[in-house]
Write an enzyme that holds these catalytic residues in place. Sequence first.
Site, PDB file in Angstrom:
ATOM      1  N   HIS A 126       0.857  -1.180   0.000  1.00 10.92           N
ATOM      2  CA  HIS A 126       0.000   0.000   0.000  1.00 10.92           C
ATOM      3  C   HIS A 126       0.896   1.235   0.000  1.00 10.92           C
ATOM      4  O   HIS A 126       2.110   1.121   0.208  1.00 10.92           O
ATOM      5  CB  HIS A 126      -0.890   0.022   1.260  1.00 10.92           C
ATOM      6  CG  HIS A 126      -0.085   0.119   2.511  1.00 10.92           C
ATOM      7  ND1 HIS A 126       0.467  -0.986   3.132  1.00 10.92           N
ATOM      8  CD2 HIS A 126       0.310   1.194   3.240  1.00 10.92           C
ATOM      9  CE1 HIS A 126       1.159  -0.596   4.192  1.00 10.92           C
ATOM     10  NE2 HIS A 126       1.084   0.727   4.282  1.00 10.92           N
TER      11      HIS A 126
ATOM     12  N   HIS B 126       5.652   6.042  -1.132  1.00 19.92           N
ATOM     13  CA  HIS B 126       6.387   4.829  -1.472  1.00 19.92           C
ATOM     14  C   HIS B 126       5.559   3.603  -1.106  1.00 19.92           C
ATOM     15  O   HIS B 126       4.570   3.702  -0.388  1.00 19.92           O
ATOM     16  CB  HIS B 126       7.721   4.785  -0.713  1.00 19.92           C
ATOM     17  CG  HIS B 126       7.529   4.647   0.763  1.00 19.92           C
ATOM     18  ND1 HIS B 126       7.229   5.726   1.581  1.00 19.92           N
ATOM     19  CD2 HIS B 126       7.563   3.561   1.579  1.00 19.92           C
ATOM     20  CE1 HIS B 126       7.095   5.309   2.826  1.00 19.92           C
ATOM     21  NE2 HIS B 126       7.284   3.990   2.860  1.00 19.92           N
TER      22      HIS B 126
END
Length: 177
Positions: free
Chosen positions: A37, A120
Site C-alpha cells: 500500500h 512509497h
Amino acid sequence: MPRLFTGLELPEAVAAKIALARGGLFGARWLDPADYHITLRFVGDVELQTARDIAEALSEIRRPPASVGFVGLSSFGGDKPRAIVAKVRGDATLIDLQAEQERRLRRIGVVPETRKFTPHVTLARLRGVRPHAVAGYLASRGALEVEAFVAGRFVLYSARAGSGGGPYVVEAAYPLG
C-alpha cells in the site's frame, strides 16, 4: 486500542509486478504483496473514540482521484538501511490528498506528523543489512517498470496489534472524485 493509518490500495496487477523485485537480499523480510500500500498518514495507537473521530473527519474529505506512478526502487535509512521501497511519483493530487488528511487530523487533536511525506510502497524491512549489500541489490534490479494507475479511493487501515504489521484490515473506505 487500534493502530491506524491511511493509505492507497494497489491494484492486484500492480502489486504482482512490484513483487517481482522480491528476493536476492540476505536479511530482508519481504512483505506479502497483499499488504502493499502507499501510506498517506500514519496515526498510531489510538483509543476507540479517537478512532471514530478520525473515521468521521476523513469522511469529509472531497478530492479528485489520485494518479499514482512509480519511479524506481530505493532504500530508506542511509548508512543503516531499514527498508527497500518502490518510490512513487509525488503527483500534485497525491500530495494534496495527504496534506488534507494531515490538516483534518490535526484539527481533531491527532499529533502532527513530523516526517516529510515521501510516497512509497515498502517491499522489505531490513535489520542488520549492510549498505553495500543494499546498493548491490538496487543496482542489480535496474528500473522498476510498473504501470501507473488512478486511485479512486483511500482507506483507513488498522494494523495487527503488537507488531504493527500485516495483514492490514480496511476499516473504512473513502471515495475520491
